[in-house]
Design a protein around this motif. Sequence first.
Motif, PDB file in Angstrom:
ATOM      1  N   ALA A   1      12.575  -4.104   1.990  1.00 18.63           N
ATOM      2  CA  ALA A   1      11.876  -5.120   2.761  1.00 18.63           C
ATOM      3  C   ALA A   1      10.468  -4.654   3.134  1.00 18.63           C
ATOM      4  CB  ALA A   1      12.676  -5.460   4.012  1.00 18.63           C
ATOM      5  N   VAL A   2       9.535  -5.615   3.184  1.00 16.75           N
ATOM      6  CA  VAL A   2       8.152  -5.299   3.542  1.00 16.75           C
ATOM      7  C   VAL A   2       7.807  -5.963   4.870  1.00 16.75           C
ATOM      8  CG1 VAL A   2       7.449  -5.040   1.152  1.00 16.75           C
ATOM      9  CG2 VAL A   2       7.213  -7.264   2.262  1.00 16.75           C
ATOM     10  N   SER A   3       6.844  -5.369   5.549  1.00 17.26           N
ATOM     11  CA  SER A   3       6.417  -5.871   6.842  1.00 17.26           C
ATOM     12  C   SER A   3       5.636  -7.170   6.677  1.00 17.26           C
ATOM     13  CB  SER A   3       5.545  -4.816   7.526  1.00 17.26           C
ATOM     14  OG  SER A   3       5.041  -5.290   8.744  1.00 17.26           O
ATOM     15  N   THR A   4       5.830  -8.087   7.626  1.00 13.58           N
ATOM     16  CA  THR A   4       5.026  -9.302   7.711  1.00 13.58           C
ATOM     17  C   THR A   4       4.359  -9.337   9.082  1.00 13.58           C
ATOM     18  OG1 THR A   4       6.801 -10.653   8.644  1.00 13.58           O
ATOM     19  CG2 THR A   4       6.695 -10.481   6.243  1.00 13.58           C
ATOM     20  N   ILE A   5       3.667 -10.412   9.366  1.00 10.91           N
ATOM     21  CA  ILE A   5       2.946 -10.493  10.635  1.00 10.91           C
ATOM     22  C   ILE A   5       3.907 -10.407  11.811  1.00 10.91           C
ATOM     23  CG2 ILE A   5       1.491 -11.970  12.071  1.00 10.91           C
ATOM     24  CD1 ILE A   5       0.240 -13.036   9.505  1.00 10.91           C
ATOM     25  N   THR A  64       9.891  -8.905   8.934  1.00 10.34           N
ATOM     26  CA  THR A  64       9.930  -8.354   7.581  1.00 10.34           C
ATOM     27  C   THR A  64      10.311  -9.446   6.597  1.00 10.34           C
ATOM     28  OG1 THR A  64      12.243  -7.684   7.859  1.00 10.34           O
ATOM     29  CG2 THR A  64      10.560  -6.030   8.341  1.00 10.34           C
ATOM     30  N   ALA A  65      10.001  -9.212   5.326  1.00  7.83           N
ATOM     31  CA  ALA A  65      10.357 -10.132   4.253  1.00  7.83           C
ATOM     32  C   ALA A  65      11.268  -9.415   3.286  1.00  7.83           C
ATOM     33  CB  ALA A  65       9.106 -10.637   3.528  1.00  7.83           C
ATOM     34  N   ALA A  66      12.381 -10.058   2.940  1.00  8.84           N
ATOM     35  CA  ALA A  66      13.356  -9.450   2.043  1.00  8.84           C
ATOM     36  C   ALA A  66      12.886  -9.542   0.606  1.00  8.84           C
ATOM     37  CB  ALA A  66      14.706 -10.141   2.206  1.00  8.84           C
ATOM     38  N   GLY A  67      13.428  -8.641  -0.223  1.00 10.10           N
ATOM     39  CA  GLY A  67      13.099  -8.669  -1.637  1.00 10.10           C
ATOM     40  C   GLY A  67      13.586  -7.410  -2.321  1.00 10.10           C
ATOM     41  N   SER A  68      13.024  -7.136  -3.474  1.00  8.56           N
ATOM     42  CA  SER A  68      13.329  -5.919  -4.220  1.00  8.56           C
ATOM     43  C   SER A  68      12.019  -5.311  -4.688  1.00  8.56           C
ATOM     44  CB  SER A  68      14.242  -6.219  -5.416  1.00  8.56           C
ATOM     45  OG  SER A  68      13.615  -7.128  -6.307  1.00  8.56           O
ATOM     46  N   THR A  69      12.046  -4.023  -4.967  1.00  8.96           N
ATOM     47  CA  THR A  69      10.811  -3.350  -5.341  1.00  8.96           C
ATOM     48  C   THR A  69      11.077  -2.241  -6.343  1.00  8.96           C
ATOM     49  OG1 THR A  69       8.808  -2.281  -4.478  1.00  8.96           O
ATOM     50  CG2 THR A  69      10.887  -1.667  -3.463  1.00  8.96           C
ATOM     51  N   THR A  70      10.099  -2.016  -7.193  1.00  9.66           N
ATOM     52  CA  THR A  70      10.049  -0.846  -8.069  1.00  9.66           C
ATOM     53  C   THR A  70       8.852  -0.019  -7.645  1.00  9.66           C
ATOM     54  OG1 THR A  70      11.049  -2.014  -9.935  1.00  9.66           O
ATOM     55  CG2 THR A  70       9.775  -0.036 -10.432  1.00  9.66           C
ATOM     56  N   VAL A 123       5.749  -2.781  -8.041  1.00  6.65           N
ATOM     57  CA  VAL A 123       5.719  -4.222  -7.791  1.00  6.65           C
ATOM     58  C   VAL A 123       6.794  -4.572  -6.769  1.00  6.65           C
ATOM     59  CG1 VAL A 123       7.329  -4.720  -9.684  1.00  6.65           C
ATOM     60  CG2 VAL A 123       5.728  -6.495  -8.918  1.00  6.65           C
ATOM     61  N   PHE A 124       6.526  -5.599  -5.959  1.00  4.64           N
ATOM     62  CA  PHE A 124       7.500  -6.125  -5.004  1.00  4.64           C
ATOM     63  C   PHE A 124       7.811  -7.567  -5.360  1.00  4.64           C
ATOM     64  CE2 PHE A 124       8.492  -8.528  -1.138  1.00  4.64           C
ATOM     65  CZ  PHE A 124       9.568  -7.801  -0.653  1.00  4.64           C
ATOM     66  N   HIS A 125       9.106  -7.927  -5.396  1.00  2.85           N
ATOM     67  CA  HIS A 125       9.565  -9.280  -5.686  1.00  2.85           C
ATOM     68  C   HIS A 125      10.136  -9.896  -4.410  1.00  2.85           C
ATOM     69  CE1 HIS A 125       9.493  -8.664 -10.149  1.00  2.85           C
ATOM     70  NE2 HIS A 125       9.677  -7.418  -9.774  1.00  2.85           N
ATOM     71  N   TYR A 126       9.569 -11.019  -3.963  1.00  2.00           N
ATOM     72  CA  TYR A 126      10.125 -11.708  -2.802  1.00  2.00           C
ATOM     73  C   TYR A 126      11.482 -12.307  -3.154  1.00  2.00           C
ATOM     74  CZ  TYR A 126       5.837 -11.304  -0.077  1.00  2.00           C
ATOM     75  OH  TYR A 126       4.768 -10.815   0.635  1.00  2.00           O
ATOM     76  N   ALA A 127      12.408 -12.229  -2.179  1.00  2.00           N
ATOM     77  CA  ALA A 127      13.769 -12.712  -2.428  1.00  2.00           C
ATOM     78  C   ALA A 127      13.848 -14.226  -2.479  1.00  2.00           C
ATOM     79  CB  ALA A 127      14.709 -12.181  -1.348  1.00  2.00           C
ATOM     80  N   ASP A 128      12.959 -14.926  -1.752  1.00  2.00           N
ATOM     81  CA  ASP A 128      13.071 -16.377  -1.629  1.00  2.00           C
ATOM     82  C   ASP A 128      12.122 -17.140  -2.540  1.00  2.00           C
ATOM     83  OD1 ASP A 128      10.771 -15.603  -0.402  1.00  2.00           O
ATOM     84  OD2 ASP A 128      11.139 -16.628   1.503  1.00  2.00           O
ATOM     85  N   SER A 129      11.483 -16.434  -3.483  1.00  2.00           N
ATOM     86  CA  SER A 129      10.558 -17.111  -4.390  1.00  2.00           C
ATOM     87  C   SER A 129      10.343 -16.250  -5.627  1.00  2.00           C
ATOM     88  CB  SER A 129       9.215 -17.376  -3.690  1.00  2.00           C
ATOM     89  OG  SER A 129       8.518 -16.156  -3.486  1.00  2.00           O
ATOM     90  N   GLU A 130       9.572 -16.778  -6.564  1.00  2.00           N
ATOM     91  CA  GLU A 130       9.225 -16.025  -7.768  1.00  2.00           C
ATOM     92  C   GLU A 130       7.982 -15.166  -7.562  1.00  2.00           C
ATOM     93  OE1 GLU A 130      11.021 -15.935 -10.575  1.00  2.00           O
ATOM     94  OE2 GLU A 130      12.501 -17.183  -9.541  1.00  2.00           O
ATOM     95  N   GLN A 131       7.443 -15.197  -6.367  1.00  2.00           N
ATOM     96  CA  GLN A 131       6.206 -14.489  -6.090  1.00  2.00           C
ATOM     97  C   GLN A 131       6.410 -12.979  -6.157  1.00  2.00           C
ATOM     98  OE1 GLN A 131       4.533 -15.399  -2.271  1.00  2.00           O
ATOM     99  NE2 GLN A 131       2.809 -13.975  -2.493  1.00  2.00           N
ATOM    100  N   THR A 132       5.424 -12.282  -6.706  1.00  2.00           N
ATOM    101  CA  THR A 132       5.420 -10.828  -6.762  1.00  2.00           C
ATOM    102  C   THR A 132       4.095 -10.296  -6.232  1.00  2.00           C
ATOM    103  OG1 THR A 132       4.556 -10.747  -9.014  1.00  2.00           O
ATOM    104  CG2 THR A 132       6.958 -10.826  -8.761  1.00  2.00           C
ATOM    105  N   GLY A 176      -1.955  -4.249   3.846  1.00  2.00           N
ATOM    106  CA  GLY A 176      -1.510  -5.334   2.986  1.00  2.00           C
ATOM    107  C   GLY A 176      -0.155  -5.886   3.344  1.00  2.00           C
ATOM    108  N   ALA A 177       0.539  -5.243   4.294  1.00  2.00           N
ATOM    109  CA  ALA A 177       1.886  -5.691   4.622  1.00  2.00           C
ATOM    110  C   ALA A 177       1.881  -6.984   5.421  1.00  2.00           C
ATOM    111  CB  ALA A 177       2.610  -4.607   5.409  1.00  2.00           C
ATOM    112  N   ASN A 178       0.791  -7.273   6.119  1.00  2.00           N
ATOM    113  CA  ASN A 178       0.739  -8.470   6.951  1.00  2.00           C
ATOM    114  C   ASN A 178       0.147  -9.668   6.229  1.00  2.00           C
ATOM    115  OD1 ASN A 178       1.911  -7.163   9.094  1.00  2.00           O
ATOM    116  ND2 ASN A 178      -0.036  -6.488   9.954  1.00  2.00           N
ATOM    117  N   ARG A 179       0.111  -9.601   4.899  1.00  2.00           N
ATOM    118  CA  ARG A 179      -0.344 -10.746   4.106  1.00  2.00           C
ATOM    119  C   ARG A 179       0.778 -11.167   3.158  1.00  2.00           C
ATOM    120  NH1 ARG A 179      -4.702  -7.182   3.074  1.00  2.00           N
ATOM    121  NH2 ARG A 179      -4.014  -7.079   0.904  1.00  2.00           N
TER     122      ARG A 179
END
Length: 511
Positions: free
Chosen positions: A290-294, A297-303, A330-339, A375-378
């Motif tokens: 998970a990455v930090s947000t404003i 945190t936002a869930a996802g997966s990362t390499t 790269v980080f992949h958001y869990a709730d979208s295709e966004q990376t 970059g974590a708060n964007r």
Amino acid sequence: MDDQTTGFPANDQTTSQSARCLASPSTRSHQGAWGIFNRGDGSAAGFGPVKMYGTEPWAEDWSALRDPCNRKDPLDALKHIALNDSGAIWLSFSGETRLRNWFDSRPDFGAYRNNDSGRFTIRNLYGADLHLGSHVRLFGQIVNGDAAGWDGFGYGPTYRKGIDLQQAFVEFTGRAWGAQNGFIFGRQEFLDAPAYMLSNRQTPNLPISWDGFRAYSIWPRIRVDAFDFVQTNDTHLGPQDFKDTENYDNRLYGVDVTLAPPDFKAFGGKGWSFLDLFYIGYKLSGHPAAVSTITATAAGSTTRNNFGVRWHGMAGPVEFSFGGIYQGGVFHYADSEQTRNVNAFAINTSLAYRFHCTSWRPSLGIQTDAYSGGGANRKTGSLGTYIEPFGPNTNYIDTTTYLTGSNLVGVAPFFDFSPLSIMKLELKYPFYWRENTNDAVYSYFLSGRYEFPRSLRGGFIGMAPQASMTLQIGRHLTWAQYVARFMTSRAVDRAGGSSSTYYQSNFIFRF
């Protein structure tokens, strides 16, 4: 008639054995046959530190105890048990029981709770190492743990554990191409990385282990290690026996090359060093990714792809270590295709001077660390927050474990000395800042960001003067204590954080 080998009368076996034992060297270090890579604490060989006992018992070499003359301790009888007449098949037992207790006046800056807390854990690690000749060995180790205390917190599956399989592997070894080669397959612990990047997870009671393989080759001055693992899934609920499986969501893989440059002279003494060049990859999902947000945190997966270099060694009385890591991925958001791409770094240095000719052999030095943030708060753009998900050595960064190596700068003068041969004392005074004030403060225990009640302004986090004492009570008992006072900055106090007093005691029996 005299015995042609010993020169003693053939019927005087007692005299012969006694004289032979007097001539036989006493083996006090049990490092493997890794030559120059055994220098220092032996960790340059790739199997963790090894002295009398190592972090990994299978990294110890007890073959010298085949000769009874080298057995100096009652428990040495368990370290080498011959199973055939030639001694080519033999068994070695190992064990560790650790009692640990903590006190926190305001755990994690008061973010977790504002009450004083006392915790207590016990763990047991017992193993058997079966050598089938000189080229094949089987190692197995079981683990269990429990936890208690008053107003305790944070106990999870890695604190309380029924009996389970911590390590179980087969190793094949042999010489080829002028090198000592090995292939290890199965469940194992892995320590072939700098201590500020990877350890075997001491704080949550049960060490981390991996399922997969590693292959290594060791020449006189070059060592190569390649590995590919999935993490052992030790987070099932309930203290059930033998339920650990594999966690394919978390992977560790890479290659490490260690070079031993020519020795040199410096500061009036002998100098030697090692140069580590490594690539270590992580694949993570779930909470560790998970990455930090404003706001949270936002869930996802990362390499995460870590390209690193480290130069460390001794130059006369000076001990040094300089390391740098670039972390892409790269980080992949869990709730979208966004990376989002990852663009992070870490720089870790340590420099100390040992006063060899002074009583108590004191050492004075400084440790500096920088872990990138940003970059974590964007929601778009590169992620600049460096992560170290697999249990770094907590006493390296922060004894209290309130901080971890993400968006952090630390500067820590230290001083250690040994007033007794069985005692070592260390004083340390670290100062901490956020590397990027647009990113959060991160916790080792919470495995993520602190969510203070109010906005955190300014870069200074605080300082944590601390002291440690290690007492070696004989060969098998160690008592280590740590005490620290984390004094938070005004900015952290205004945001809702709190200073804290921390104490930890470890009583360890091992053989």
